[in-house]
Design an enzyme around this catalytic site. Sequence first.
Site, PDB file in Angstrom:
ATOM      1  N   GLU A   1       0.821  -1.190   0.000  1.00  0.00           N
ATOM      2  CA  GLU A   1       0.000   0.000   0.000  1.00  0.00           C
ATOM      3  C   GLU A   1       0.862   1.249   0.000  1.00  0.00           C
ATOM      4  O   GLU A   1       1.906   1.304   0.656  1.00  0.00           O
ATOM      5  CB  GLU A   1      -0.884   0.015   1.247  1.00  0.00           C
ATOM      6  CG  GLU A   1      -1.653  -1.277   1.363  1.00  0.00           C
ATOM      7  CD  GLU A   1      -2.954  -1.118   2.077  1.00  0.00           C
ATOM      8  OE1 GLU A   1      -3.127  -0.137   2.815  1.00  0.00           O
ATOM      9  OE2 GLU A   1      -3.812  -1.990   1.864  1.00  0.00           O
TER      10      GLU A   1
ATOM     11  N   CYS B   1       3.188   8.323   1.483  1.00  0.00           N
ATOM     12  CA  CYS B   1       3.568   7.343   2.506  1.00  0.00           C
ATOM     13  C   CYS B   1       3.910   6.031   1.806  1.00  0.00           C
ATOM     14  O   CYS B   1       3.102   5.483   1.055  1.00  0.00           O
ATOM     15  CB  CYS B   1       2.415   7.180   3.494  1.00  0.00           C
ATOM     16  SG  CYS B   1       2.773   5.988   4.804  1.00  0.00           S
TER      17      CYS B   1
ATOM     18  N   CYS C   1       4.480  -7.008   8.269  1.00  0.00           N
ATOM     19  CA  CYS C   1       5.468  -6.583   9.265  1.00  0.00           C
ATOM     20  C   CYS C   1       5.594  -7.656  10.331  1.00  0.00           C
ATOM     21  O   CYS C   1       4.616  -8.276  10.728  1.00  0.00           O
ATOM     22  CB  CYS C   1       5.037  -5.263   9.905  1.00  0.00           C
ATOM     23  SG  CYS C   1       6.273  -4.621  11.058  1.00  0.00           S
TER      24      CYS C   1
ATOM     25  N   CYS D   1       3.208  -4.978  16.756  1.00  0.00           N
ATOM     26  CA  CYS D   1       2.627  -4.016  17.699  1.00  0.00           C
ATOM     27  C   CYS D   1       1.118  -4.278  17.815  1.00  0.00           C
ATOM     28  O   CYS D   1       0.442  -4.520  16.821  1.00  0.00           O
ATOM     29  CB  CYS D   1       2.879  -2.589  17.222  1.00  0.00           C
ATOM     30  SG  CYS D   1       4.631  -2.257  16.993  1.00  0.00           S
TER      31      CYS D   1
ATOM     32  N   CYS E   1      -1.690  -2.160  15.781  1.00  0.00           N
ATOM     33  CA  CYS E   1      -1.459  -1.874  14.359  1.00  0.00           C
ATOM     34  C   CYS E   1      -2.034  -2.982  13.493  1.00  0.00           C
ATOM     35  O   CYS E   1      -1.767  -4.168  13.715  1.00  0.00           O
ATOM     36  CB  CYS E   1       0.038  -1.739  14.112  1.00  0.00           C
ATOM     37  SG  CYS E   1       0.480  -1.611  12.363  1.00  0.00           S
TER      38      CYS E   1
ATOM     39  N   GLU F   1       8.642  -2.515   8.596  1.00  0.00           N
ATOM     40  CA  GLU F   1       9.639  -1.854   9.443  1.00  0.00           C
ATOM     41  C   GLU F   1      10.875  -1.618   8.566  1.00  0.00           C
ATOM     42  O   GLU F   1      11.629  -2.550   8.281  1.00  0.00           O
ATOM     43  CB  GLU F   1       9.947  -2.761  10.646  1.00  0.00           C
ATOM     44  CG  GLU F   1      11.143  -2.340  11.478  1.00  0.00           C
ATOM     45  CD  GLU F   1      11.179  -0.881  11.858  1.00  0.00           C
ATOM     46  OE1 GLU F   1      10.294  -0.419  12.574  1.00  0.00           O
ATOM     47  OE2 GLU F   1      12.125  -0.182  11.423  1.00  0.00           O
TER      48      GLU F   1
ATOM     49  N   SER G   1       8.890   5.487  16.833  1.00  0.00           N
ATOM     50  CA  SER G   1       7.559   5.204  17.393  1.00  0.00           C
ATOM     51  C   SER G   1       7.706   4.917  18.877  1.00  0.00           C
ATOM     52  O   SER G   1       7.992   3.793  19.264  1.00  0.00           O
ATOM     53  CB  SER G   1       6.931   4.001  16.680  1.00  0.00           C
ATOM     54  OG  SER G   1       6.706   4.318  15.329  1.00  0.00           O
TER      55      SER G   1
ATOM     56  N   ASN H   1      -6.060   5.155  15.211  1.00  0.00           N
ATOM     57  CA  ASN H   1      -7.048   4.887  14.158  1.00  0.00           C
ATOM     58  C   ASN H   1      -7.555   3.464  14.316  1.00  0.00           C
ATOM     59  O   ASN H   1      -6.750   2.536  14.412  1.00  0.00           O
ATOM     60  CB  ASN H   1      -6.409   5.046  12.780  1.00  0.00           C
ATOM     61  CG  ASN H   1      -5.962   6.474  12.521  1.00  0.00           C
ATOM     62  OD1 ASN H   1      -6.746   7.408  12.639  1.00  0.00           O
ATOM     63  ND2 ASN H   1      -4.681   6.649  12.205  1.00  0.00           N
TER      64      ASN H   1
ATOM     65  N   CYS I   1      -2.698   6.026   9.525  1.00  0.00           N
ATOM     66  CA  CYS I   1      -1.603   5.307  10.188  1.00  0.00           C
ATOM     67  C   CYS I   1      -2.101   4.024  10.814  1.00  0.00           C
ATOM     68  O   CYS I   1      -3.100   4.022  11.531  1.00  0.00           O
ATOM     69  CB  CYS I   1      -1.013   6.145  11.317  1.00  0.00           C
ATOM     70  SG  CYS I   1      -0.378   7.709  10.810  1.00  0.00           S
TER      71      CYS I   1
HETATM   72  N1  SAH Z   1       7.037   0.251  11.242  1.00  0.00           N
HETATM   73  C1  SAH Z   1       7.366   1.619  11.390  1.00  0.00           C
HETATM   74  C2  SAH Z   1       6.719   2.518  10.342  1.00  0.00           C
HETATM   75  C3  SAH Z   1       5.270   2.257   9.997  1.00  0.00           C
HETATM   76  S1  SAH Z   1       4.060   2.592  11.198  1.00  0.00           S
HETATM   77  C4  SAH Z   1       7.026   2.107  12.763  1.00  0.00           C
HETATM   78  O1  SAH Z   1       6.296   1.424  13.469  1.00  0.00           O
HETATM   79  O2  SAH Z   1       7.510   3.165  13.147  1.00  0.00           O
HETATM   80  C5  SAH Z   1       3.894   4.373  11.191  1.00  0.00           C
HETATM   81  C6  SAH Z   1       3.310   4.920  12.500  1.00  0.00           C
HETATM   82  O3  SAH Z   1       1.933   4.533  12.662  1.00  0.00           O
HETATM   83  C7  SAH Z   1       4.028   4.416  13.727  1.00  0.00           C
HETATM   84  O4  SAH Z   1       4.416   5.499  14.529  1.00  0.00           O
HETATM   85  C8  SAH Z   1       2.976   3.585  14.459  1.00  0.00           C
HETATM   86  O5  SAH Z   1       3.177   3.620  15.840  1.00  0.00           O
HETATM   87  C9  SAH Z   1       1.698   4.242  14.028  1.00  0.00           C
HETATM   88  N2  SAH Z   1       0.506   3.399  14.123  1.00  0.00           N
HETATM   89  C10 SAH Z   1       0.424   2.059  14.003  1.00  0.00           C
HETATM   90  N3  SAH Z   1      -0.859   1.652  14.141  1.00  0.00           N
HETATM   91  C11 SAH Z   1      -1.591   2.763  14.359  1.00  0.00           C
HETATM   92  C12 SAH Z   1      -2.997   3.002  14.547  1.00  0.00           C
HETATM   93  N4  SAH Z   1      -3.876   2.013  14.527  1.00  0.00           N
HETATM   94  N5  SAH Z   1      -3.408   4.277  14.724  1.00  0.00           N
HETATM   95  C13 SAH Z   1      -2.508   5.289  14.701  1.00  0.00           C
HETATM   96  N6  SAH Z   1      -1.187   5.131  14.508  1.00  0.00           N
HETATM   97  C14 SAH Z   1      -0.738   3.878  14.346  1.00  0.00           C
HETATM   98 FE1  SF4 Z   2       5.169  -2.949  12.190  1.00  0.00          FE
HETATM   99 FE2  SF4 Z   2       5.208  -0.303  12.591  1.00  0.00          FE
HETATM  100 FE3  SF4 Z   2       2.866  -1.665  12.635  1.00  0.00          FE
HETATM  101 FE4  SF4 Z   2       4.648  -1.955  14.622  1.00  0.00          FE
HETATM  102  S1  SF4 Z   2       3.520  -0.077  14.072  1.00  0.00           S
HETATM  103  S2  SF4 Z   2       3.553  -3.609  13.570  1.00  0.00           S
HETATM  104  S3  SF4 Z   2       6.566  -1.813  13.516  1.00  0.00           S
HETATM  105  S4  SF4 Z   2       4.218  -1.387  10.878  1.00  0.00           S
END
Ligand code: SAH
Ligand code: SF4
Length: 356
Positions: free
Chosen positions: A76, A113, A120, A124, A127, A172, A226, A304, A347
Site C-alpha cells: 500500500e 507514505c 510486518c 505491535c 497496528c 519496518e 515510534s 485509528n 496510520c
Molecule cells: N514500522 C514503522 C513505520 C510504519 S508505522 C514504525 O512502526 O515506526 C507508522 C506509525 O503509525 C508508527 O508510529 C505507528 O506507531 C503508528 N501506528 C500504528 N498503528 C496505528 C494506529 N492504529 N493508529 C494510529 N497510529 C498507528
Molecule cells: Fe510494524 Fe510499525 Fe505496525 Fe509496529 S507499528 S507492527 S513496527 S508497521
Amino acid sequence: MERLGEPAWRGRQLAEALYRQRVTDLDEITTLPKTLRKRLKDEGWRVSLPQISQVFRSSDRTERYLVACQEDITVETVWMPEGDDGEDGGESEDEAQEPSGGTPRRWDRATICVSSQVGCAVGCRFCLTARLGLQRNLTAGEIAGQVLAVFARQGVEVGRDRVNLVFMGMGEPLLNYDNFMAAVRLLVEEVGLSPRRMTVSTSGIVPGMERFAQEPAEVRPKLAISLNAPGDALRDELMPINRKWPIAAVMDAVKQMKLRKGERVTFEYVLLGGVTDRPEDARAVARLARKAGLPVKVNLIAWNPGPGIEYRTPQPEAVEAFRAALAAAGVPVYLRRPRGRDIYAACGQLKRTVSG
Ligand code: SAH
Ligand code: SF4
C-alpha cells in the site's frame, strides 16, 4: 552495462532515462543505440513501474493505492495532498528552496507514505499491518517504484512540486535496511529528491538505528521513532520489540545521530484512549523528550481503529490536554491529522483492505 560489455557511461544514460525522464519502455531510451535496445529486450530486460492495481479515494482527497509488486503481492502507498501536519509541519529549514511562481496546482504540497515490506514482523498490538505478519521484504526498486508510480499518476514534477516522503507505510524499514537505503539513494541521487523531505519511521530497531546514524547527510532521511508509551512497562505490552530494545537502548541510539542544522528527531506517540493518553503519560513523555540530549519534537497520532483491535480512539479533550501538557513543558508538539480514515489509509490501517 559493464556486465553486458558496454562502457560504464551507458549505465549513466540508462539511469537518466529511467529515473529522470521516467521512460516506460526500452524503446523510449533513444540515447541508447537501437542495437543495444534490441539486445536488452532479447535478453529479457524490460522497463516497468509497479502497477497501481486499485485506488481508494477518501472524502478528504487522500488516495490509498494497492501497488502490485508481483502478480499476487500488493503493498500500500498513500497520497496525501496537503500532508498531515506531521512531518511536513512546523519546519522551515529548507523553505528557501521553494520554487516560486509556476502554475497553480490542485495541491500546494503533498506527502507520499511508502511501504518497505509486505506486512510486518514486529507485532505491535495496536497496528493492523501487524496482523499480516511478514510476507517478504520489498526490493529497492519496489520501494522507489511506489514513489515513481504515484508521481506518474499525480503528474508530479521534481524540482517544481513540493513533495514529502514518509517511509511509514507497511513494514519496518530498518529491518529491510539495505533495500530501504538503496531505495533512498535512488530517490536522492537519480530522481533528484532531497533527503530533508524524507522521514523514516522505526519502531526502535537499535542496530538499524546505529547504522542509520552513520549514513552521510546527503542521503540520510530524517528519523522518527515510534515511542508510543510513557515507559517500558506499557511499551513492553504494546510493542513486544521493547523487550529486546527498551527505551534506554533506543535513546542511546538516537543520541548517535549527527543532525543537520534545524533538524529534529521525531517521537511518534499513538494515543490509545484510556491507555496512553493520561496526564501522567504526557508528563513522562515530556521528561523523555527533554532528556533526549538533542533536538526532538513529538508527533501525536490519535489511534485509528481497525477491525478486531480492542483499543479506543482518545477523546478530543484528552488529545488536546496531552498536547497542551507537552507544549507547556517546552516540547515542540504536533498533532498528526488523520488522513483517509474512511478508506483505511490512515496510520496503522494498511492491511490491503479491499473494501471501504
Ligand atoms: N514500522 C514503522 C513505520 C510504519 S508505522 C514504525 O512502526 O515506526 C507508522 C506509525 O503509525 C508508527 O508510529 C505507528 O506507531 C503508528 N501506528 C500504528 N498503528 C496505528 C494506529 N492504529 N493508529 C494510529 N497510529 C498507528
Ligand atoms: Fe510494524 Fe510499525 Fe505496525 Fe509496529 S507499528 S507492527 S513496527 S508497521
